[in-house]
Design an enzyme around this catalytic site. Structure first.
Site, PDB file in Angstrom:
ATOM      1  N   ASP A  78      -4.039  -0.364  -2.995  1.00 37.97           N
ATOM      2  CA  ASP A  78      -4.963  -1.477  -2.816  1.00 37.97           C
ATOM      3  C   ASP A  78      -4.249  -2.805  -2.988  1.00 37.97           C
ATOM      4  O   ASP A  78      -3.869  -3.177  -4.099  1.00 37.97           O
ATOM      5  CB  ASP A  78      -6.113  -1.355  -3.823  1.00 37.97           C
ATOM      6  CG  ASP A  78      -7.211  -2.375  -3.586  1.00 37.97           C
ATOM      7  OD1 ASP A  78      -7.191  -3.033  -2.525  1.00 37.97           O
ATOM      8  OD2 ASP A  78      -8.077  -2.520  -4.451  1.00 37.97           O
ATOM      9  N   ASP A 282      -6.633  -6.974   3.007  1.00 38.91           N
ATOM     10  CA  ASP A 282      -6.957  -6.050   1.918  1.00 38.91           C
ATOM     11  C   ASP A 282      -6.892  -4.602   2.374  1.00 38.91           C
ATOM     12  O   ASP A 282      -7.797  -4.117   3.069  1.00 38.91           O
ATOM     13  CB  ASP A 282      -8.360  -6.385   1.399  1.00 38.91           C
ATOM     14  CG  ASP A 282      -8.779  -5.530   0.212  1.00 38.91           C
ATOM     15  OD1 ASP A 282      -7.954  -4.736  -0.278  1.00 38.91           O
ATOM     16  OD2 ASP A 282      -9.941  -5.664  -0.217  1.00 38.91           O
TER      17      ASP A 282
END
Length: 507
Positions: A78, A282
Site C-alpha cells: 500500500d 495509491d
C-alpha cells in the site's frame, strides 16, 4: 489508506544477504500473478515475493515472513499508508473457518515467536473509509521479505479487526496512524523504506512500481532505483503536494491537469471544475475515484451507467474490447501523459466467469462488469490500480517528486539504474516544464462526445507509445537498490449478494 506506532520504538535492523549476485544496495521484489478462483552500503540482497492478481478482491500483495521461527503471511502493498500491520491469529476474523472466509492469506501467532516484544500496548489503531478497522498492540519482531531480514521491525498487531489480511505501507512516515492518533509528528517512527535506507540496503528513500497489465503474471517493486526497460519513452518528474490541512507531505498527491477520451470515432477533451485535480497515486485502492463532473463525462464517453443498487458505475463486459482509451495528463502542458485502455478498466464482478446480466434498458441481456473509474465528492481523489497498471511510477520521498511514463506491458528485459545517493534526482527523468503555473480552476464545458461511438465498438485504436522492450528474460539489480517481487491480488471490487454468479441487474 492510513496506518500507526508505539512511541519511542526504533526500527533497528540486521540485514542478511539473500543473493550474492545482486550488487551493493539493491533490493528487488518480483511480482507473480495468482490466478483467481471462476495496498549498508554493504552488499545488498534481492527480495523475491509473488504478487497475485485475484480479480474478485483487488490489490497487490507481497509474501513476507515474521517472527522466530518464521511465520509466512501475504500482506497487501500500500503506497497510500505507512505502517506494517498483521492480523493476530486469535482475532475473530481469523478464527472463522476457511470455508466462510478467515485469514486465508495468513495471520500472526505472537506466542509462537521467541523474538516478539510488545512496544505499545493498545496503541495500534487504524480505520479506513469503508468502515473497516484494526486495533491492538505495537510490537517489534523479525521481518523478512524474499530473503532479506530486519530485526526489531515495528509493526501493528490487529487483535480486534474485521480485515482478514495485513498491509505493508510504504508511504511517508508522517502518515503513520500513530501520528494521527497522537496528533503529533514527533510520534512518527522509521518505517520500512527508511529502515532500508538506514541499514544501507538502498541509497535513498525512493522506489519504483511496475504493476503490469490486468492479465499479467509478473510485475515488480524496486527500492532504490528504476528499470528503464519497463516503460516507453521518458520519465517525467512532477511535484508531490503537501497536505492542505497539515502543511506537510503525507501522501502522494499530484496534479491531474487533463483528461482526454480517444476512440476510433473521435477525441474529446474532458473538463472539470476541480482541475487541477488533487489526485493520490495509491496502490492500496483497486479502483480510481474522480470528481463527479469528470467521472460523469467519462461514463458518458465509454458507455458506463451508474446503478444505485450497486452504488457503482457498471458497463457491458464487451466494452473491454473497445480500442478506445483515456489519456491522463499531469503537471500541465508538456507534463506526463498516461493512456489507459478499456481492457484495463472493465472488471469482472464475479470470480466464476458467470457474469450478472442487465435485465432492462439499452444493455438488456448483456453481461455486466464494473467500470474502473468511479465518482467521489471530495478531494483528494484517488488513482488506484486501474490507473497505476498503465503507468511506470517512481516515488521519490526525499525530493518529494513522482516520475511517470507509459508502462511497457509484459516487458521481458531489465535494465536497472540505481539512484546515485540520498537525495539524488530520479535517474533519466526530466521535469514537467509548466507545472509551476498549474493553479487555475478551469471552466466546465460539455464535450461533443465525439469519441462515444468508438467506445461501443471493437476498434483498433492504439494507445501504445512504443514497442515492447527487449527479449532477454534476465534481470540483475544495480548498486543502491532493493528489488521486491510481489503477487497481485485485487481487493475491493463491488461485493454484494446481487452480484452472485448468474445475478441480474435492473437498470
Amino acid at each position: 489508506m492510513k496506518s500507526t506506532l508505539a512511541t519511542g520504538a526504533l526500527l533497528a535492523a540486521a540485514v542478511k544477504s539473500a543473493s550474492a549476485d545482486i550488487p551493493d544496495g539493491v533490493v528487488q521484489f518480483d511480482v507473480a500473478r495468482r490466478q483467481p478462483h471462476p495496498r549498508l552500503l554493504r552488499r545488498a540482497s534481492t527480495t523475491q515475493t509473488d504478487i497475485t492478481n485475484d480479480l474478485t478482491q483487488g490489490g497487490y500483495f507481497i509474501k513476507c515472513e515474521i517472527g522466530t521461527p518464521a511465520q509466512s503471511l501475504t500482506l497487501q502493498l500500500d503506497t497510500g499508508s505507512s505502517d506494517i500491520w498483521v492480523p493476530a491469529s486469535d482475532a475473530s476474523v481469523c478464527e472463522t473457518s476457511k470455508s466462510n472466509g478467515g485469514c486465508t492469506l495468513g495471520s500472526f501467532a505472537s506466542d509462537s515467536s521467541s523474538t516478539f516484544e510488545v512496544v505499545g500496548k493498545d496503541e495500534f489503531s487504524i480505520s479506513y473509509v469503508d468502515g473497516s478497522h484494526s486495533d491492538g498492540d505495537y510490537f517489534t519482531d523479525v521481518f523478512s521479505i524474499g530473503g532479506s531480514s530486519v530485526t526489531n521491525m515495528t509493526m501493528g498487531l490487529g487483535s480486534d479487526t474485521d480485515i482478514p489480511y495485513g498491509l505493508v505501507g510504504v508511504g511517508y512516515k508522517t502518515d503513520e496512524a500513530i501520528v494521527s492518533d497522537k496528533q503529533s509528528l514527533s510520534a512518527a517512527y522509521d518505517n520500512l523504506p527508511i529502515v532500508m535506507l538506514n541499514e544501507g540496503l538502498i541509497k535513498t528513500n525512493a522506489y519504483s512500481l511496475w504493476l503490469n497489465d490486468l492479465d499479467a503474471s509478473t510485475g515488480s517493486l524496486l527500492f532504490g532505483g528504476i528499470d528503464t526497460d519497463k516503460y516507453h519513452g521518458d520519465l517525467t518528474r512532477i511535484s508531490i503536494y503537501k497536505d492542505s490541512s497539515t502543511g506537510v507531505f503525507t501522501s502522494f498527491i499530484v496534479a491531474l491537469t487533463s483528461v482526454q477520451a480517444v476512440s476510433s470515432s473521435g477525441a474529446d477533451t474532458l473538463t472539470s471544475t476541480g482541475f487541477p485535480v488533487a489526485a493520490v497515486l495509491d496502490s492500496g485502492t483497486t479502483l480510481s475515484y474522480l470528481p463527479q463532473d469528470l467521472a460523469q463525462e467519462i461514463w458518458t464517453e465509454v458507455g458506463a451507467v451508474y446503478n444505485s443498487e450497486a452504488g457503482a458505475a457498471l458497463i457491458p463486459c464487451s466494452r473491454a474490447s473497445s480500442g478506445g482509451y483515456l489519456s491522463f495528463g499531469f503537471g500541465g502542458p508538456g507534463g506526463a501523459l498516461i493512456n489507459v485502455t478499456m481492457d484495463e478498466l472493465v472488471l469482472d464482478l464475479t470470480s466464476t466467469g458467470n457474469a450478472p446480466t442487465f435485465t432492462s434498458g439499452r444493455y438488456a441481456g448483456q453481461d455486466a462488469c464494473e467500470f474502473g473509474i468511479q465518482n467521489a465528492t471530495t478531494d483528494p481523489y484517488l488513482l488506484g490500480d486501474t490507473f497505476l497498471r498503465s503507468a511506470y511510477v517512481v516515488y521519490d520521498l526525499v525530493n518529494n517528486q513522482i516520475a511517470l511514463a507509459p508502462t511497457d506491458f509484459n516487458a521481458t528485459s531489465s535494465n536497472i539504474v540505481a539512484f546515485a545517493s540520498s537525495g539524488a534526482a530520479i535517474p533519466s527523468a526530466t521535469v514537467a516544464p509548466s507545472q509551476a503555473a498549474v493553479t487555475a480552476t478551469s471552466a466546465f464545458t460539455t464535450p461533443a462526445y465525439a469519441a462515444a461511438t468508438g467506445f461501443s465498438s471493437s476498434s483498433s485504436t492504439s494507445s501504445s507509445s512504443g514497442s515492447s522492450s527487449g527479449s532477454s528474460s534476465g534481470s540483475k539489480s544495480a548498486a543502491g537498490m532493493v528489488s521486491v517481487p510481489m503477487d497481485m491480488i485485487h481487493v475491493g471490487l463491488v461485493s454484494m449478494a446481487m452480484f452472485a454468479a448468474g445475478g441480474m441487474l435492473v437498470l
